[in-house]
Write a protein that holds these residues in place. Structure first.
Motif, PDB file in Angstrom:
ATOM      1  N   ARG A 173      31.736 -21.988 -12.248  1.00  0.00           N
ATOM      2  CA  ARG A 173      30.372 -21.536 -12.566  1.00  0.00           C
ATOM      3  C   ARG A 173      29.378 -22.206 -11.614  1.00  0.00           C
ATOM      4  N   VAL A 174      28.602 -21.375 -10.894  1.00  0.00           N
ATOM      5  CA  VAL A 174      27.565 -21.898  -9.997  1.00  0.00           C
ATOM      6  C   VAL A 174      26.270 -21.138 -10.271  1.00  0.00           C
ATOM      7  N   PRO A 175      25.125 -21.739  -9.942  1.00  0.00           N
ATOM      8  CA  PRO A 175      23.849 -21.057 -10.191  1.00  0.00           C
ATOM      9  C   PRO A 175      23.754 -19.729  -9.434  1.00  0.00           C
ATOM     10  N   ALA A 176      23.038 -18.784 -10.027  1.00  0.00           N
ATOM     11  CA  ALA A 176      22.849 -17.484  -9.379  1.00  0.00           C
ATOM     12  C   ALA A 176      22.200 -17.642  -8.018  1.00  0.00           C
ATOM     13  N   GLU A 177      21.403 -18.704  -7.862  1.00  0.00           N
ATOM     14  CA  GLU A 177      20.719 -18.952  -6.586  1.00  0.00           C
ATOM     15  C   GLU A 177      21.671 -19.327  -5.458  1.00  0.00           C
ATOM     16  N   ASN A 178      22.957 -19.512  -5.776  1.00  0.00           N
ATOM     17  CA  ASN A 178      23.934 -19.841  -4.735  1.00  0.00           C
ATOM     18  C   ASN A 178      24.465 -18.610  -4.017  1.00  0.00           C
ATOM     19  N   LEU A 179      24.013 -17.433  -4.390  1.00  0.00           N
ATOM     20  CA  LEU A 179      24.367 -16.222  -3.646  1.00  0.00           C
ATOM     21  C   LEU A 179      23.734 -16.310  -2.265  1.00  0.00           C
ATOM     22  N   LEU A 180      24.539 -16.155  -1.220  1.00  0.00           N
ATOM     23  CA  LEU A 180      24.046 -16.236   0.151  1.00  0.00           C
ATOM     24  C   LEU A 180      23.829 -14.832   0.691  1.00  0.00           C
TER      25      LEU A 180
ATOM     26  N   CYS B 102      31.963 -24.817  -0.082  1.00  0.00           N
ATOM     27  CA  CYS B 102      32.724 -23.718   0.508  1.00  0.00           C
ATOM     28  C   CYS B 102      31.909 -22.431   0.355  1.00  0.00           C
ATOM     29  N   ILE B 103      31.769 -21.678   1.428  1.00  0.00           N
ATOM     30  CA  ILE B 103      31.177 -20.349   1.336  1.00  0.00           C
ATOM     31  C   ILE B 103      32.315 -19.385   1.022  1.00  0.00           C
ATOM     32  N   VAL B 104      32.285 -18.839  -0.200  1.00  0.00           N
ATOM     33  CA  VAL B 104      33.400 -18.041  -0.717  1.00  0.00           C
ATOM     34  C   VAL B 104      33.052 -16.561  -0.670  1.00  0.00           C
ATOM     35  N   MET B 105      33.972 -15.775  -0.156  1.00  0.00           N
ATOM     36  CA  MET B 105      33.850 -14.318  -0.181  1.00  0.00           C
ATOM     37  C   MET B 105      34.497 -13.829  -1.471  1.00  0.00           C
ATOM     38  N   ALA B 106      33.705 -13.118  -2.303  1.00  0.00           N
ATOM     39  CA  ALA B 106      34.203 -12.675  -3.608  1.00  0.00           C
ATOM     40  C   ALA B 106      33.651 -11.288  -3.926  1.00  0.00           C
ATOM     41  N   VAL B 107      34.423 -10.526  -4.675  1.00  0.00           N
ATOM     42  CA  VAL B 107      34.011  -9.184  -5.084  1.00  0.00           C
ATOM     43  C   VAL B 107      33.003  -9.304  -6.222  1.00  0.00           C
ATOM     44  N   THR B 108      31.812  -8.785  -5.985  1.00  0.00           N
ATOM     45  CA  THR B 108      30.765  -8.784  -7.009  1.00  0.00           C
ATOM     46  C   THR B 108      30.482  -7.378  -7.535  1.00  0.00           C
ATOM     47  N   ASP B 109      30.833  -6.359  -6.747  1.00  0.00           N
ATOM     48  CA  ASP B 109      30.536  -4.974  -7.112  1.00  0.00           C
ATOM     49  C   ASP B 109      31.772  -4.111  -6.874  1.00  0.00           C
ATOM     50  N   PRO B 110      32.786  -4.245  -7.730  1.00  0.00           N
ATOM     51  CA  PRO B 110      34.061  -3.568  -7.466  1.00  0.00           C
ATOM     52  C   PRO B 110      33.964  -2.039  -7.494  1.00  0.00           C
ATOM     53  N   ASP B 111      32.951  -1.501  -8.136  1.00  0.00           N
ATOM     54  CA  ASP B 111      32.836  -0.050  -8.250  1.00  0.00           C
ATOM     55  C   ASP B 111      31.915   0.562  -7.199  1.00  0.00           C
ATOM     56  N   ALA B 112      31.430  -0.229  -6.272  1.00  0.00           N
ATOM     57  CA  ALA B 112      30.551   0.317  -5.235  1.00  0.00           C
ATOM     58  C   ALA B 112      31.284   1.385  -4.432  1.00  0.00           C
ATOM     59  N   GLU B 113      30.615   2.503  -4.223  1.00  0.00           N
ATOM     60  CA  GLU B 113      31.242   3.616  -3.506  1.00  0.00           C
ATOM     61  C   GLU B 113      31.611   3.218  -2.087  1.00  0.00           C
ATOM     62  N   ASN B 114      30.753   2.453  -1.466  1.00  0.00           N
ATOM     63  CA  ASN B 114      31.015   1.960  -0.110  1.00  0.00           C
ATOM     64  C   ASN B 114      31.868   0.704  -0.215  1.00  0.00           C
ATOM     65  N   ARG B 115      33.117   0.759   0.258  1.00  0.00           N
ATOM     66  CA  ARG B 115      34.024  -0.386   0.111  1.00  0.00           C
ATOM     67  C   ARG B 115      33.535  -1.608   0.883  1.00  0.00           C
ATOM     68  N   TYR B 116      32.651  -1.393   1.859  1.00  0.00           N
ATOM     69  CA  TYR B 116      32.104  -2.522   2.613  1.00  0.00           C
ATOM     70  C   TYR B 116      30.956  -3.202   1.881  1.00  0.00           C
ATOM     71  N   ALA B 117      30.590  -2.700   0.710  1.00  0.00           N
ATOM     72  CA  ALA B 117      29.486  -3.279  -0.054  1.00  0.00           C
ATOM     73  C   ALA B 117      29.959  -3.846  -1.386  1.00  0.00           C
ATOM     74  N   ARG B 118      31.246  -4.135  -1.516  1.00  0.00           N
ATOM     75  CA  ARG B 118      31.781  -4.620  -2.786  1.00  0.00           C
ATOM     76  C   ARG B 118      31.783  -6.136  -2.904  1.00  0.00           C
ATOM     77  N   ALA B 119      31.772  -6.830  -1.789  1.00  0.00           N
ATOM     78  CA  ALA B 119      31.902  -8.290  -1.815  1.00  0.00           C
ATOM     79  C   ALA B 119      30.603  -8.970  -1.406  1.00  0.00           C
ATOM     80  N   SER B 120      30.445 -10.187  -1.862  1.00  0.00           N
ATOM     81  CA  SER B 120      29.288 -11.016  -1.519  1.00  0.00           C
ATOM     82  C   SER B 120      29.772 -12.404  -1.119  1.00  0.00           C
ATOM     83  N   MET B 121      28.858 -13.207  -0.604  1.00  0.00           N
ATOM     84  CA  MET B 121      29.166 -14.593  -0.289  1.00  0.00           C
ATOM     85  C   MET B 121      28.434 -15.503  -1.261  1.00  0.00           C
TER      86      MET B 121
END
Length: 410
Positions: A233-240, A176-195
């Motif tokens: 828990r998944v490897p860091a290399e699974n960041l898309l 599953c390609i999951v959309m998740a918040v990785t940077d909750p404090d990012a000033e730009n709300r469009y830059a808070r989540a990663s896949m």
């Protein structure tokens, strides 16, 4: 005037003829298994049909020839998607079903070598299926910048916690390609989540349930699921793609996806239209008088024909605008208003055509003796997923007002 078709258009016409023939001859006869919910028989039968499609050289029609596809471009595949839409089984038979088609496109653009070998290549071959985890029951799907699912970095891993639903095709998917918040404090709300790519058999992935859509759970690629992620828990290399790039990747995925959806909906419309006309012409009301003699039924037929044809031209024109840009991303930006417009316009045409076809069939239309009732149940969501109609209408209206010097605050 030279009316001789170009080699490209002649090739597309030949492909469309082959696709139409395959859908009608090989897939329509299997629809009874789907409508009866007999997935134990349907799934192996579909694997045989998928093998036939590979042998015919029609596999992965949405992809470029460099990646084993037909290299048709966005507008060309749009026509193929319409032909496949005539049957609920069409896209899966050709390995271009949602959400796999969109996931393939994301992985082709953003996956590194490791991710390609582990996730993309098996998907291209049809050895596995995938799913996409974005929507959450706790938040409005119309605002994907707000979500509770998180991914935090711990050493060489990402650790995910969250709750998703309407995760299409989770049942039997490999990842599953999951959309998740990785940077909750990012000033730009469009830059808070990663896949993040998450294997479905990872510890902490819980399949809560298959969602009953108007009473039908479905199975496999014909199902939607609710899932929970607890300390996954998944490897860091699974960041898309880049960290914080989840929203941009989602938009990149959804633009062409809306073209695909709209053309698939028009394929449904054409099949429902055929069924409506055939039933109206053959259903006898009185000796020598068929249902087609009723002026109201004639009106439904005429309105449906006009709406389907108008919608097709609108979608193909939008696809052409995107395809003519320097890149898909630039094309989506240039055609952003048109993409929103076709999404709600074609979804409305789909609902009206299905309703007319069902009404024409009377009591038969309520039964699963035809695919009309199946589509009426499952495709009502066309006005909701990928952004509800109301959001897309607001986009179009704001841009039209902006072009005339008026600013509308949200």
């Amino acid at each position: 005037m030279n009316n001789t078709p170009s080699s490209d258009s002649a090739r597309l016409d030949a492909i469309l003829d082959r696709v139409h023939s395959f859908v009608d001859a090989e897939l329509v006869p299997l629809e009874g298994l789907l409508l009866a919910g007999d997935f134990d028989a349907l799934i192996p039968a579909m694997e045989e049909k998928r093998a036939q499609v590979r042998d015919l050289g029609l596999w992965n029609p949405h992809l470029s020839s460099d990646h084993g596809g037909l290299g048709l471009g966005l507008d060309g595949f749009g026509r193929v998607s319409e032909a496949l839409g005539r049957s609920p089984l069409g896209h899966y038979a050709f390995n271009c079903q949602a959400p796999d088609a969109g996931n393939m496109e994301l992985l082709l653009t953003h996956a590194d070598g490791r991710q390609r070998g582990l996730f993309l290549e098996p998907l291209l071959r049809g050895d596995v299926r995938s799913c996409f985890g974005m929507t959450e029951p706790e938040h409005a799907g119309s605002n994907p910048t707000v979500m509770s699912t998180t991914a935090r970095r711990e050493g060489d891993d990402w650790v995910l916690d969250g709750h998703k639903w309407f995760t299409t095709a989770f049942d039997g998917a490999a990842f599953c390609i999951v959309m998740a918040v990785t940077d909750p404090d990012a000033e730009n709300r469009y830059a808070r989540a990663s896949m993040v790519i998450v294997p479905t058999d990872a510890d902490g992935v819980q399949h809560v349930r298959k969602l009953p859509v108007m009473g039908a759970e479905g199975a496999g690629w014909f199902s939607h699921s609710e899932i929970r992620l607890t300390g996954v828990r998944v490897p860091a290399e699974n960041l898309l793609g880049p960290r914080g790039g989840g929203f941009l990747l989602a938009q990149e995925r959804l633009g062409p996806g809306r073209i695909h959806h709209c053309m698939r909906w028009l394929g449904i419309c054409e099949r429902a239209f055929d069924l409506m006309c055939d039933y109206a012409g053959s259903r006898e009301l009185a000796p020598g008088r068929s249902l087609a003699t009723r002026e109201m039924v004639q009106t439904w037929i005429a309105e449906s024909r006009a709406e389907i044809d108008a919608a097709r031209l609108y979608v193909l024109d939008t696809a052409r605008r995107i395809a003519e840009a320097d890149s898909i991303v630039e094309g989506q930006k240039a055609a952003r208003v048109q993409v929103s417009a076709i999404k709600f316009f074609v979804a409305g045409v789909l609902q009206r055509v299905l309703d007319r076809a069902l009404q024409t069939h009377g009591g038969l239309g309520m039964l699963d003796d035809t695919p009309i009732a199946f589509w009426a149940r499952h495709e009502r969501a066309a006005r909701i997923y990928d952004g509800p109609d109301e959001v897309h209408k607001s986009v179009v209206a704001r841009e039209e007002l902006k072009a005339r010097g008026y600013s509308i605050k949200r």
